[in-house]
Design a protein around this motif. Structure first.
Motif, short mmCIF file in Angstrom:
data_model
loop_
_atom_site.label_atom_id
_atom_site.label_comp_id
_atom_site.label_asym_id
_atom_site.label_seq_id
_atom_site.Cartn_x
_atom_site.Cartn_y
_atom_site.Cartn_z
N PRO A 159 10.61 -3.67 1.18
CA PRO A 159 8.62 -3.56 0.77
C PRO A 159 9.14 -2.65 -0.31
O PRO A 159 9.70 -1.99 -0.09
CB PRO A 159 8.23 -3.19 1.86
N LYS A 160 8.55 -2.72 -1.65
CA LYS A 160 8.07 -2.39 -2.10
C LYS A 160 7.35 -0.84 -1.74
O LYS A 160 7.70 0.50 -2.70
CB LYS A 160 7.28 -2.23 -3.91
N VAL A 161 6.55 -0.78 -0.87
CA VAL A 161 5.13 -0.25 -0.07
C VAL A 161 5.42 -0.16 0.93
O VAL A 161 4.93 -1.37 1.76
CB VAL A 161 4.00 -0.16 -0.84
N LEU A 162 6.01 0.61 1.68
CA LEU A 162 5.63 1.43 3.58
C LEU A 162 4.41 1.54 3.41
O LEU A 162 3.76 2.79 3.32
CB LEU A 162 6.84 1.97 4.11
N LEU A 163 3.40 1.19 3.93
CA LEU A 163 2.00 1.30 4.98
C LEU A 163 2.42 2.19 6.08
O LEU A 163 2.48 1.62 6.95
CB LEU A 163 0.64 0.20 4.74
N LEU A 164 1.88 3.16 6.53
CA LEU A 164 2.15 4.18 7.98
C LEU A 164 0.42 4.55 8.55
O LEU A 164 -0.56 5.18 7.72
CB LEU A 164 3.36 5.02 8.05
N ASP A 165 0.25 3.94 10.13
CA ASP A 165 -1.25 3.53 10.05
C ASP A 165 -1.69 4.77 11.50
O ASP A 165 -1.07 4.33 12.55
CB ASP A 165 -1.68 2.60 10.51
N LYS A 184 12.14 10.58 6.88
CA LYS A 184 12.75 11.52 5.93
C LYS A 184 14.00 10.66 5.37
O LYS A 184 13.53 10.95 3.67
CB LYS A 184 12.57 13.18 6.22
N ARG A 185 14.88 10.46 6.13
CA ARG A 185 16.05 10.62 5.72
C ARG A 185 15.74 9.54 5.00
O ARG A 185 16.30 9.29 3.75
CB ARG A 185 17.33 9.88 6.62
N LEU A 186 14.94 7.18 5.15
CA LEU A 186 14.68 6.20 5.37
C LEU A 186 13.42 6.34 4.04
O LEU A 186 14.08 5.66 2.87
CB LEU A 186 13.47 5.55 6.13
N TRP A 187 13.15 7.09 3.96
CA TRP A 187 12.14 7.86 2.30
C TRP A 187 13.50 8.09 0.96
O TRP A 187 13.43 7.83 0.34
CB TRP A 187 10.97 8.58 2.49
N HIS A 188 14.11 9.40 1.49
CA HIS A 188 15.23 9.75 0.28
C HIS A 188 16.35 8.20 -0.26
O HIS A 188 16.40 8.44 -1.26
CB HIS A 188 16.28 10.41 1.34
N GLU A 189 16.15 7.82 1.31
CA GLU A 189 17.40 6.22 0.75
C GLU A 189 16.76 5.32 -0.11
O GLU A 189 17.53 4.12 0.04
CB GLU A 189 18.49 6.23 1.76
N THR A 190 15.69 4.83 0.51
CA THR A 190 14.83 3.40 -0.43
C THR A 190 14.87 3.71 -1.06
O THR A 190 13.91 5.14 -1.84
CB THR A 190 14.43 3.04 0.69
N GLN A 191 13.77 2.74 -1.78
CA GLN A 191 13.29 2.71 -3.06
C GLN A 191 11.78 2.90 -3.25
O GLN A 191 11.23 2.48 -3.75
CB GLN A 191 13.42 1.98 -4.28
N MET A 192 11.46 3.19 -2.03
CA MET A 192 9.44 2.17 -1.32
C MET A 192 8.92 4.10 -1.25
O MET A 192 9.44 4.83 -1.38
CB MET A 192 9.65 2.39 -0.30
N THR A 193 7.89 3.36 -2.22
CA THR A 193 6.50 4.56 -1.33
C THR A 193 6.23 4.09 -0.50
O THR A 193 5.61 3.07 -0.27
CB THR A 193 5.49 3.99 -2.72
#
Length: 273
Positions: A159-165, A184-193
């Motif tokens: 996804p372009k955007v990952l939403l976490l509730d 944190k690692r997944l956010w660093h390594e992917t292109q998603m917001t």
């Protein structure tokens, strides 16, 4: 790119105003935490970003285009309650996203396409720490493992955007810390917001690049239906956190790694945020 732009958004249910005049720009690859008291409209706002609900007034843009009127593959979501299918194995849960994307009605892949999708799903399960659990059903997994599975399920569609509730609210502190490291690692390594709703202020300031607070400026009982919540604080974390790079003062120990799985010393030597 995955920039979100929210312009003068209102959300009303009949005579009740939940959100009023909300404007916010979320840069591509940012990690924004939404905080505020219960009932102030944070989850409603997230559902509008997902496409489950529509603004009463105002616009939401994704990369300059109006947000589609229903959820799509450009937005992944993880809820507090594990949103995995109990009748599918861990591999089946993750594979389903690829199958639905390729064949919306049959939800099946065949031949080389299926083999490639299985390999990708297995690799992603390994990335979230579930290697060896591919054949297990959700009931056979711990709470932390189920939440890792839910993350993999959301990420398989890229996804372009990952939403976490509030995805980590029900986890024990030790397991939550492990999931924070993974996130944190997944956010660093992917292109998603990433846009995350949380009640945990420590979690917000540990993970996010910005912390955005929602609050009702008028909260007396007789005012709750006439006035909605809006953004009252927008705090950028210092030192800045930038996806794919280390903090300038305290390099992130959970930061980017190489394609071989080893930490890149030039980007993220040992340390912390």
């Amino acid at each position: 790119m995955s920039e979100l732009k929210i312009e003068k958004v209102w959300k009303e249910y009949g005579d009740q105003i939940v959100l009023e005049d909300v404007s916010l720009t979320v840069a591509s690859r940012a990690f924004v935490a939404l905080v505020g008291p219960s009932g102030c409209g944070k989850s409603t706002f997230l559902r509008m970003l997902l496409g489950q609900e529509q603004p009463t007034r105002g616009t939401i843009l994704l990369d300059g285009a109006p947000l589609p009127l229903e959820p799509g593959a450009d937005r992944g979501v993880v809820f507090q309650r594990y949103s995995v299918f109990p009748h599918l194995t861990a591999l089946g849960n993750v594979l389903l996203g690829k199958e639905l994307a390729a064949s919306r009605y049959k939800a099946r892949l065949f031949g080389q396409a299926r083999r490639s999708a299985i390999d990708e799903a297995r690799a992603l399960l390994a990335e979230v720490g579930l290697a060896g659990a591919e054949s297990k059903y959700p009931a056979q997994l711990s709470g932390g493992m189920q939440q890792r599975l839910a993350l993999a399920q959301a990420l398989i569609i890229r996804p372009k955007v990952l939403l976490l509730d509030e995805p980590f609210g029900a986890l024990d502190p030790g397991i939550r810390a492990e999931i924070h490291t993974l996130m944190k690692r997944l956010w660093h390594e992917t292109q998603m917001t990433v846009v995350m709703v949380t009640h945990d202020m420590r979690e917000a300031f540990t993970l996010a690049t910005r912390v955005v607070a929602f609050e009702r400026r008028r909260d007396r009982p007789e005012e709750k239906e006439r006035y909605g919540a809006t953004i009252t604080k927008d705090i950028s974390i210092w030192p800045p956190r930038i996806a794919g790079t280390a903090s300038i003062f305290g390099p992130d120990r959970d930061g980017p790694v190489s394609s071989l799985g080893h930490r890149r010393d030039d980007l993220a030597p040992s340390g912390d945020f």
